[in-house]
Write a protein that holds these residues in place. Structure first.
Motif, PDB file in Angstrom:
ATOM      1  N   ASP A 137      -8.969  54.332  11.703  1.00  0.00           N
ATOM      2  CA  ASP A 137      -8.239  55.055  12.735  1.00  0.00           C
ATOM      3  C   ASP A 137      -8.894  56.412  12.995  1.00  0.00           C
ATOM      4  N   TYR A 138     -10.205  56.462  12.818  1.00  0.00           N
ATOM      5  CA  TYR A 138     -10.971  57.673  13.070  1.00  0.00           C
ATOM      6  C   TYR A 138     -12.373  57.285  13.536  1.00  0.00           C
ATOM      7  N   GLU A 139     -13.023  58.205  14.219  1.00  0.00           N
ATOM      8  CA  GLU A 139     -14.399  58.009  14.649  1.00  0.00           C
ATOM      9  C   GLU A 139     -15.237  59.086  13.979  1.00  0.00           C
ATOM     10  N   ILE A 140     -16.346  58.696  13.381  1.00  0.00           N
ATOM     11  CA  ILE A 140     -17.208  59.645  12.677  1.00  0.00           C
ATOM     12  C   ILE A 140     -18.091  60.361  13.694  1.00  0.00           C
ATOM     13  N   ASP A 141     -18.012  61.694  13.675  1.00  0.00           N
ATOM     14  CA  ASP A 141     -18.781  62.506  14.607  1.00  0.00           C
ATOM     15  C   ASP A 141     -20.136  62.925  14.059  1.00  0.00           C
ATOM     16  N   ASP A 142     -20.252  63.028  12.739  1.00  0.00           N
ATOM     17  CA  ASP A 142     -21.517  63.429  12.129  1.00  0.00           C
ATOM     18  C   ASP A 142     -21.562  62.915  10.699  1.00  0.00           C
ATOM     19  N   ARG A 143     -22.780  62.840  10.158  1.00  0.00           N
ATOM     20  CA  ARG A 143     -22.976  62.377   8.782  1.00  0.00           C
ATOM     21  C   ARG A 143     -23.918  63.326   8.061  1.00  0.00           C
ATOM     22  N   VAL A 144     -23.697  63.469   6.760  1.00  0.00           N
ATOM     23  CA  VAL A 144     -24.623  64.227   5.921  1.00  0.00           C
ATOM     24  C   VAL A 144     -24.788  63.472   4.606  1.00  0.00           C
ATOM     25  N   ASP A 145     -26.029  63.415   4.132  1.00  0.00           N
ATOM     26  CA  ASP A 145     -26.345  62.735   2.876  1.00  0.00           C
ATOM     27  C   ASP A 145     -26.687  63.804   1.843  1.00  0.00           C
ATOM     28  N   ILE A 146     -25.866  63.886   0.799  1.00  0.00           N
ATOM     29  CA  ILE A 146     -26.122  64.875  -0.253  1.00  0.00           C
ATOM     30  C   ILE A 146     -26.513  64.197  -1.572  1.00  0.00           C
ATOM     31  N   THR A 147     -26.992  62.974  -1.486  1.00  0.00           N
ATOM     32  CA  THR A 147     -27.363  62.251  -2.708  1.00  0.00           C
ATOM     33  C   THR A 147     -28.600  62.835  -3.376  1.00  0.00           C
ATOM     34  N   ASP A 148     -29.389  63.609  -2.638  1.00  0.00           N
ATOM     35  CA  ASP A 148     -30.601  64.193  -3.206  1.00  0.00           C
ATOM     36  C   ASP A 148     -30.394  65.641  -3.651  1.00  0.00           C
ATOM     37  N   VAL A 149     -29.129  66.086  -3.690  1.00  0.00           N
ATOM     38  CA  VAL A 149     -28.798  67.479  -4.002  1.00  0.00           C
ATOM     39  C   VAL A 149     -27.970  67.511  -5.284  1.00  0.00           C
ATOM     40  N   VAL A 150     -28.147  68.561  -6.086  1.00  0.00           N
ATOM     41  CA  VAL A 150     -27.375  68.699  -7.324  1.00  0.00           C
ATOM     42  C   VAL A 150     -26.345  69.820  -7.173  1.00  0.00           C
ATOM     43  N   CYS A 151     -25.269  69.718  -7.953  1.00  0.00           N
ATOM     44  CA  CYS A 151     -24.223  70.746  -7.943  1.00  0.00           C
ATOM     45  C   CYS A 151     -24.836  72.066  -8.363  1.00  0.00           C
ATOM     46  N   PRO A 152     -24.434  73.170  -7.793  1.00  0.00           N
ATOM     47  CA  PRO A 152     -23.344  73.360  -6.841  1.00  0.00           C
ATOM     48  C   PRO A 152     -23.763  73.225  -5.379  1.00  0.00           C
ATOM     49  N   MET A 153     -25.019  72.869  -5.133  1.00  0.00           N
ATOM     50  CA  MET A 153     -25.504  72.800  -3.748  1.00  0.00           C
ATOM     51  C   MET A 153     -24.920  71.622  -2.973  1.00  0.00           C
ATOM     52  N   THR A 154     -24.319  70.665  -3.677  1.00  0.00           N
ATOM     53  CA  THR A 154     -23.743  69.515  -2.981  1.00  0.00           C
ATOM     54  C   THR A 154     -22.693  69.970  -1.970  1.00  0.00           C
ATOM     55  N   PHE A 155     -21.752  70.807  -2.408  1.00  0.00           N
ATOM     56  CA  PHE A 155     -20.713  71.251  -1.486  1.00  0.00           C
ATOM     57  C   PHE A 155     -21.274  72.203  -0.441  1.00  0.00           C
ATOM     58  N   VAL A 156     -22.231  73.024  -0.816  1.00  0.00           N
ATOM     59  CA  VAL A 156     -22.830  73.958   0.148  1.00  0.00           C
ATOM     60  C   VAL A 156     -23.423  73.186   1.319  1.00  0.00           C
ATOM     61  N   LYS A 157     -24.184  72.136   1.031  1.00  0.00           N
ATOM     62  CA  LYS A 157     -24.810  71.334   2.095  1.00  0.00           C
ATOM     63  C   LYS A 157     -23.745  70.635   2.939  1.00  0.00           C
ATOM     64  N   ALA A 158     -22.714  70.105   2.289  1.00  0.00           N
ATOM     65  CA  ALA A 158     -21.630  69.437   3.017  1.00  0.00           C
ATOM     66  C   ALA A 158     -20.864  70.441   3.880  1.00  0.00           C
ATOM     67  N   LYS A 159     -20.634  71.634   3.350  1.00  0.00           N
ATOM     68  CA  LYS A 159     -19.897  72.671   4.084  1.00  0.00           C
ATOM     69  C   LYS A 159     -20.668  73.123   5.320  1.00  0.00           C
ATOM     70  N   VAL A 160     -21.979  73.269   5.202  1.00  0.00           N
ATOM     71  CA  VAL A 160     -22.804  73.652   6.349  1.00  0.00           C
ATOM     72  C   VAL A 160     -22.689  72.598   7.450  1.00  0.00           C
ATOM     73  N   ALA A 161     -22.700  71.325   7.072  1.00  0.00           N
ATOM     74  CA  ALA A 161     -22.543  70.254   8.065  1.00  0.00           C
ATOM     75  C   ALA A 161     -21.165  70.333   8.719  1.00  0.00           C
ATOM     76  N   MET A 162     -20.130  70.626   7.931  1.00  0.00           N
ATOM     77  CA  MET A 162     -18.772  70.736   8.466  1.00  0.00           C
ATOM     78  C   MET A 162     -18.676  71.896   9.449  1.00  0.00           C
ATOM     79  N   GLU A 163     -19.356  72.993   9.160  1.00  0.00           N
ATOM     80  CA  GLU A 163     -19.306  74.166  10.034  1.00  0.00           C
ATOM     81  C   GLU A 163     -19.858  73.886  11.428  1.00  0.00           C
ATOM     82  N   GLU A 164     -20.709  72.863  11.552  1.00  0.00           N
ATOM     83  CA  GLU A 164     -21.293  72.503  12.845  1.00  0.00           C
ATOM     84  C   GLU A 164     -20.308  71.741  13.736  1.00  0.00           C
TER      85      GLU A 164
END
Length: 81
Positions: free
Chosen positions: A3-30
């Motif tokens: 019941d939702y449509e995905i507007d964007d995707r980000v892959d953080i499988t190549d990132v280690v904590c704590p940068m995982t959330f940072v990369k995801a947050k930057v994508a969300m900010e867009e």
């Protein structure tokens, strides 16, 4: 069916904590409020920390999908800037 449509995707499988959330947050900010982000991440710390961090920032967790290959897709709706 979702019941939702995905507007964007980000892959953080190549990132280690704590940068995982940072990369995801930057994508969300867009995104605009109301849009949906899919975050592909590894099992373990990211699956616990990234959803919690998004909730703490006021975003809505729609779904956590186990891809059954050691990765997960987190579906998050942007509710706040």
């Amino acid at each position: 069916m979702a019941d939702y449509e995905i507007d964007d995707r980000v892959d953080i499988t190549d990132v280690v904590c704590p940068m995982t959330f940072v990369k995801a947050k930057v994508a969300m900010e867009e995104l605009e409020i109301g849009q949906v982000l899919a975050v592909t991440m590894n099992d373990g710390e990211p699956v616990q920390n990234v959803p919690r961090s998004f909730k703490e920032e006021g975003q809505q967790i729609l779904k956590l999908i186990d891809n059954e290959n050691g990765t997960y897709d987190l579906i998050v709706k942007k509710l706040e800037d």
